[in-house]
Design a protein around this motif. Sequence first.
Motif, PDB file in Angstrom:
ATOM      1  N   LEU A  40       0.850  -1.195   0.000  1.00 19.85           N
ATOM      2  CA  LEU A  40       0.000   0.000   0.000  1.00 19.85           C
ATOM      3  C   LEU A  40       0.883   1.242   0.000  1.00 19.85           C
ATOM      4  O   LEU A  40       1.616   1.478   0.959  1.00 19.85           O
ATOM      5  CB  LEU A  40      -0.903   0.010   1.234  1.00 19.85           C
ATOM      6  CG  LEU A  40      -1.894  -1.146   1.380  1.00 19.85           C
ATOM      7  CD1 LEU A  40      -2.608  -1.062   2.725  1.00 19.85           C
ATOM      8  CD2 LEU A  40      -2.897  -1.132   0.240  1.00 19.85           C
ATOM      9  N   PRO A  41       0.833   2.062  -1.031  1.00 21.19           N
ATOM     10  CA  PRO A  41       1.646   3.294  -1.065  1.00 21.19           C
ATOM     11  C   PRO A  41       1.018   4.363  -0.187  1.00 21.19           C
ATOM     12  O   PRO A  41       0.138   5.113  -0.621  1.00 21.19           O
ATOM     13  CB  PRO A  41       1.627   3.680  -2.548  1.00 21.19           C
ATOM     14  CG  PRO A  41       0.344   3.111  -3.075  1.00 21.19           C
ATOM     15  CD  PRO A  41       0.070   1.862  -2.276  1.00 21.19           C
ATOM     16  N   CYS A  42       1.427   4.430   1.059  1.00 18.93           N
ATOM     17  CA  CYS A  42       0.784   5.329   2.013  1.00 18.93           C
ATOM     18  C   CYS A  42       1.756   5.693   3.128  1.00 18.93           C
ATOM     19  O   CYS A  42       2.891   5.216   3.162  1.00 18.93           O
ATOM     20  CB  CYS A  42      -0.465   4.664   2.606  1.00 18.93           C
ATOM     21  SG  CYS A  42      -0.092   3.177   3.565  1.00 18.93           S
ATOM     22  N   MET A  43       1.310   6.542   4.044  1.00 17.04           N
ATOM     23  CA  MET A  43       2.078   6.861   5.238  1.00 17.04           C
ATOM     24  C   MET A  43       1.115   6.930   6.419  1.00 17.04           C
ATOM     25  O   MET A  43      -0.068   7.268   6.272  1.00 17.04           O
ATOM     26  CB  MET A  43       2.850   8.174   5.077  1.00 17.04           C
ATOM     27  CG  MET A  43       2.022   9.372   4.678  1.00 17.04           C
ATOM     28  SD  MET A  43       3.076  10.814   4.325  1.00 17.04           S
ATOM     29  CE  MET A  43       1.839  12.036   3.865  1.00 17.04           C
ATOM     30  N   GLN A  44       1.635   6.597   7.607  1.00 19.62           N
ATOM     31  CA  GLN A  44       0.813   6.535   8.811  1.00 19.62           C
ATOM     32  C   GLN A  44       1.271   7.589   9.809  1.00 19.62           C
ATOM     33  O   GLN A  44       2.472   7.766  10.029  1.00 19.62           O
ATOM     34  CB  GLN A  44       0.912   5.146   9.445  1.00 19.62           C
ATOM     35  CG  GLN A  44       0.050   4.966  10.674  1.00 19.62           C
ATOM     36  CD  GLN A  44       0.023   3.532  11.185  1.00 19.62           C
ATOM     37  OE1 GLN A  44      -0.668   3.224  12.152  1.00 19.62           O
ATOM     38  NE2 GLN A  44       0.747   2.644  10.528  1.00 19.62           N
ATOM     39  N   VAL A  45       0.320   8.280  10.399  1.00 16.75           N
ATOM     40  CA  VAL A  45       0.603   9.336  11.376  1.00 16.75           C
ATOM     41  C   VAL A  45       0.157   8.849  12.752  1.00 16.75           C
ATOM     42  O   VAL A  45      -1.008   8.477  12.935  1.00 16.75           O
ATOM     43  CB  VAL A  45      -0.124  10.647  11.006  1.00 16.75           C
ATOM     44  CG1 VAL A  45       0.269  11.760  11.974  1.00 16.75           C
ATOM     45  CG2 VAL A  45       0.176  11.054   9.565  1.00 16.75           C
ATOM     46  N   SER A  46       1.073   8.851  13.720  1.00 17.58           N
ATOM     47  CA  SER A  46       0.774   8.371  15.069  1.00 17.58           C
ATOM     48  C   SER A  46       1.195   9.405  16.096  1.00 17.58           C
ATOM     49  O   SER A  46       2.259  10.024  15.975  1.00 17.58           O
ATOM     50  CB  SER A  46       1.490   7.041  15.345  1.00 17.58           C
ATOM     51  OG  SER A  46       1.063   6.030  14.446  1.00 17.58           O
TER      52      SER A  46
END
Length: 266
Positions: A178-184
Amino acid sequence: MPDRRNLYFFHKRDEELQEKLDHLYDLARKYDFTVVKDYRNANIIVSIGGDGTFLQSVRKTGFRDDCLYAGISTTEHLSMYCDFYINDISKMAEAMANKQIEVRRYPTIEVTVDGESNFFCLNEFSIRSSIIRTFAMDVYIDDLHFETFRGDGMIVATPTGSTAYNKSVNGSVVDPLLPCMQVSEIASMNNNSYRTLGSSFILSGDRKLTLMVVPDGNEHPTMAMDNEALSIKHVRKIEVKLSDKIIKTVKLKDNSFWEKVKRTFL
């Protein structure tokens, strides 16, 4: 990999490791690979160490998307980026001879600080307060003001980085296809003045995340790109997006990302 024959070995200077390196050099020559001393002349870059060494190998060689990266572990444990044991030369030889190797593609993120400094990350970008107090940031998704964050900091992770620092703050593990980024979030405050989502969220590769540091005396946050710290004073604006750079890594056919996750955590 018939058209990729130039190898560059990235590793720490270690006398105890040298004997094992000599065996690797001999193995490479046996299979008609050329060992080069300058990474710019290589089309396969081999990291020898652990995941930290692998991240450094990608960073120190410029996040090249025109070559392959491979990870060799110097411990008894395989990791997320290391598919081979340094003590198991026979398995590496067998993989080369029987074409049991495939190419895995990992997305990266690009970080721009105050419109000037550009950095790439394979695992994650993190920003934290540099003093013993919280700090505030206005969070924008594209042009939408999404929330005002106050807390210890934030992590923006790639899918492969989702199993690292991101996971330790209860972020989700994300498939690297999945070409994405996660913000935590890191220890966010939620009250009448500051309100955040309170959970990690995932942005598609077409989105841009902007963090505007609120100037309240804490404009020198600690920032890190993967396992390397940045020292930039008076930070105001950080923009994060999915990069066009794709890191290609060597993998065994029976060692997928989810097999690695199962082996590491379950």
